[in-house]
Design a protein around this motif. Structure first.
Motif, mmCIF file in Angstrom:
data_model
loop_
_atom_site.group_PDB
_atom_site.id
_atom_site.type_symbol
_atom_site.label_atom_id
_atom_site.label_comp_id
_atom_site.label_asym_id
_atom_site.label_seq_id
_atom_site.Cartn_x
_atom_site.Cartn_y
_atom_site.Cartn_z
ATOM 1 N N ILE A 74 0.754 -1.138 0.012
ATOM 2 C CA ILE A 74 0.110 0.035 0.090
ATOM 3 C C ILE A 74 0.893 1.344 0.056
ATOM 4 N N ALA A 75 1.759 1.280 0.817
ATOM 5 C CA ALA A 75 2.875 2.521 0.933
ATOM 6 C C ALA A 75 3.697 2.564 -0.614
ATOM 7 N N ARG A 76 4.072 1.395 -0.889
ATOM 8 C CA ARG A 76 4.647 1.375 -2.079
ATOM 9 C C ARG A 76 3.956 2.175 -3.463
ATOM 10 N N ASP A 77 2.610 1.615 -3.509
ATOM 11 C CA ASP A 77 2.003 2.121 -4.640
ATOM 12 C C ASP A 77 1.472 3.733 -4.312
ATOM 13 N N ALA A 78 1.506 3.948 -3.041
ATOM 14 C CA ALA A 78 1.231 5.479 -2.840
ATOM 15 C C ALA A 78 2.319 6.144 -3.284
ATOM 16 N N ALA A 79 3.553 5.733 -3.151
ATOM 17 C CA ALA A 79 4.856 6.583 -3.657
ATOM 18 C C ALA A 79 4.836 6.591 -5.237
ATOM 19 N N LEU A 80 4.527 5.209 -5.570
ATOM 20 C CA LEU A 80 4.843 5.182 -7.270
ATOM 21 C C LEU A 80 3.600 6.052 -7.885
ATOM 22 N N ALA A 81 2.470 6.345 -7.147
ATOM 23 C CA ALA A 81 1.328 7.305 -7.688
ATOM 24 C C ALA A 81 1.857 8.597 -7.919
ATOM 25 N N LYS A 82 2.822 8.976 -6.821
ATOM 26 C CA LYS A 82 3.285 10.419 -7.010
ATOM 27 C C LYS A 82 4.715 10.386 -8.188
ATOM 28 N N GLY A 83 4.962 9.590 -8.924
ATOM 29 C CA GLY A 83 5.842 9.526 -9.662
ATOM 30 C C GLY A 83 7.443 9.155 -8.940
ATOM 31 N N ILE A 84 7.394 8.668 -7.684
ATOM 32 C CA ILE A 84 8.490 8.449 -6.837
ATOM 33 C C ILE A 84 9.033 7.013 -7.179
ATOM 34 N N THR A 85 10.401 6.838 -7.461
ATOM 35 C CA THR A 85 10.864 5.527 -7.691
ATOM 36 C C THR A 85 11.483 5.079 -6.333
ATOM 37 N N ILE A 86 11.240 3.671 -6.128
ATOM 38 C CA ILE A 86 11.756 3.183 -4.998
ATOM 39 C C ILE A 86 12.679 2.174 -5.280
ATOM 40 N N ASN A 87 14.226 2.159 -4.698
ATOM 41 C CA ASN A 87 15.123 1.223 -4.905
ATOM 42 C C ASN A 87 15.476 0.450 -3.500
ATOM 43 N N GLY A 88 16.041 -0.746 -3.555
ATOM 44 C CA GLY A 88 16.188 -1.385 -2.386
ATOM 45 C C GLY A 88 17.656 -2.086 -2.353
ATOM 46 N N LEU A 89 17.955 -1.886 -0.822
ATOM 47 C CA LEU A 89 19.302 -2.793 -0.517
ATOM 48 C C LEU A 89 19.106 -3.711 0.537
ATOM 49 N N PRO A 90 18.464 -4.881 0.100
ATOM 50 C CA PRO A 90 18.211 -5.847 1.101
ATOM 51 C C PRO A 90 19.530 -6.449 1.739
ATOM 52 N N ILE A 91 19.614 -6.436 3.038
ATOM 53 C CA ILE A 91 20.916 -6.966 3.755
ATOM 54 C C ILE A 91 20.667 -8.321 4.106
ATOM 55 N N MET A 92 21.460 -9.298 3.682
ATOM 56 C CA MET A 92 21.412 -10.610 3.761
ATOM 57 C C MET A 92 22.634 -11.317 4.172
ATOM 58 N N SER A 137 13.537 1.145 -11.443
ATOM 59 C CA SER A 137 13.975 0.559 -9.953
ATOM 60 C C SER A 137 14.704 -0.457 -10.096
ATOM 61 N N PHE A 138 15.477 -0.773 -8.779
ATOM 62 C CA PHE A 138 16.385 -2.067 -8.848
ATOM 63 C C PHE A 138 16.619 -2.242 -7.351
ATOM 64 N N VAL A 139 17.355 -3.402 -7.451
ATOM 65 C CA VAL A 139 17.783 -3.941 -6.041
ATOM 66 C C VAL A 139 19.198 -4.406 -6.092
ATOM 67 N N VAL A 140 20.080 -4.069 -5.007
ATOM 68 C CA VAL A 140 21.503 -4.415 -4.876
ATOM 69 C C VAL A 140 21.512 -5.527 -3.644
ATOM 70 N N PRO A 141 21.367 -6.494 -3.577
ATOM 71 C CA PRO A 141 21.589 -7.341 -2.309
ATOM 72 C C PRO A 141 22.775 -7.367 -1.626
ATOM 73 N N ILE A 142 23.017 -7.288 -0.544
ATOM 74 C CA ILE A 142 24.244 -7.555 0.340
ATOM 75 C C ILE A 142 24.273 -8.976 0.983
ATOM 76 N N LYS A 143 25.175 -9.911 0.436
ATOM 77 C CA LYS A 143 24.956 -11.220 0.889
ATOM 78 C C LYS A 143 26.334 -11.578 1.928
ATOM 79 N N THR A 144 27.261 -10.534 2.136
ATOM 80 C CA THR A 144 28.180 -10.903 2.893
ATOM 81 C C THR A 144 28.737 -9.434 3.671
ATOM 82 N N LYS A 145 29.274 -9.586 4.772
ATOM 83 C CA LYS A 145 29.573 -8.301 5.341
ATOM 84 C C LYS A 145 30.778 -7.533 4.514
#
Length: 277
Positions: free
Chosen positions: A174-192, A220-228
């Motif tokens: 719901i939050a993501r879609d509210a941001a996208l509706a305003k033309g905002i891009t969300i990128n992610g850095l999942p820490i694994m 939009s894109f994701v860059v995962p972190i898989k090691t410290k």
């Protein structure tokens, strides 16, 4: 379209050119931007997870990673690729849906001096941890920050780092879609970077969760972190891609064409199973 990148596959090779970067100077207090100075290539919000599932080593690595990234030669060269050569940045930390703290308010980064000032502010704030993980709360906190600043960016980007799924506040989609509706891009850095631990609400394939449930918007894109060991490299890669307005080479099928590979309510379900509320 949404994209995912491995750190080694896309470490700025096609983004920047050579050239030495001068030494960092002492930060100076900048006045509010005049109308003619308010245009920037991107308005970038760095939203950083400080939930209890992050250990103190990870929190310190995260802070240091952002400080080193913005002062790196590669990042400073990436700044020059945009039409204005300037970006506006703010940095806040988040945990529960009602817990967000701005560490660095909006400022323009246009070269070594302003980048050094940003890095200094990031590093000097005391480390903290807090309960729960509300990615939706972070997004909802970030959206009005764009309207409150005095800058005019060609793009608006929320950059979210975190080590677990949403388990507090409204549903992340719901939050993501509210941001996208305003033309905002969300990128992610999942820490694994740690073994999956049910006790700290971890899930398998957090990168899939981020791709299918968190990120969105143009490029939009994701860059995962898989090691410290990859913490600093991943943060630098992500920031360079965002500033230079580049996307990874490896394409991910848009989530809209299929069911998410990981349930977008998995964090809430795990919390309910464990705590019953």
């Amino acid at each position: 379209m949404r994209w995912c990148v491995s750190i080694g596959a896309m470490l700025v090779a096609g983004v920047i050119a050579g050239g030495d970067v001068p030494g960092l100077a002492a930060p100076a207090t900048a006045p509010a931007p005049a109308a003619t100075e308010a245009k920037v290539d991107v308005e970038l919000i760095l939203a950083v997870d400080v939930s209890y599932s992050m250990d103190m080593d990870e929190l310190a690595l995260q802070r240091e990673g952002y400080a080193l990234a913005v002062t790196s030669r590669e990042f400073l060269q990436a700044l020059k690729t945009g039409p204005t050569g300037k970006v506006a940045v703010t940095y806040f930390e988040w945990a529960a849906s009602s817990d967000q703290k701005i560490i660095v308010p909006w400022r323009v980064i246009d070269g070594p001096e302003s980048a050094g000032a940003l890095a200094e502010e990031i590093l000097k704030a005391p480390l903290r941890r807090a309960s729960r993980t509300s990615i939706s709360g972070a997004i909802n906190f970030a959206i009005p920050l764009f309207e409150a600043n005095e800058y005019q960016g060609l793009r608006r980007v929320i950059d979210i780092s975190g080590d677990g799924p949403n388990n507090n506040g409204e549903l992340v989609t719901i939050a993501r879609d509210a941001a996208l509706a305003k033309g905002i891009t969300i990128n992610g850095l999942p820490i694994m970077s740690k073994e999956t631990n049910y006790a700290t609400m971890d899930i398998e394939n957090l990168d899939w969760y981020y791709e299918d449930c968190v990120i969105g918007g143009a490029g939009s894109f994701v860059v995962p972190i898989k090691t410290k060991e990859k913490f600093k490299e991943a943060i630098r890669t992500k920031l360079i891609l965002e500033v230079a307005h580049r996307v990874p080479e490896m394409r991910v099928v848009p989530a809209a064409t299929r069911e998410p590979r990981v349930s977008c309510t998995i964090g809430e379900k795990i919390w309910q199973e464990r705590w019953g509320r």
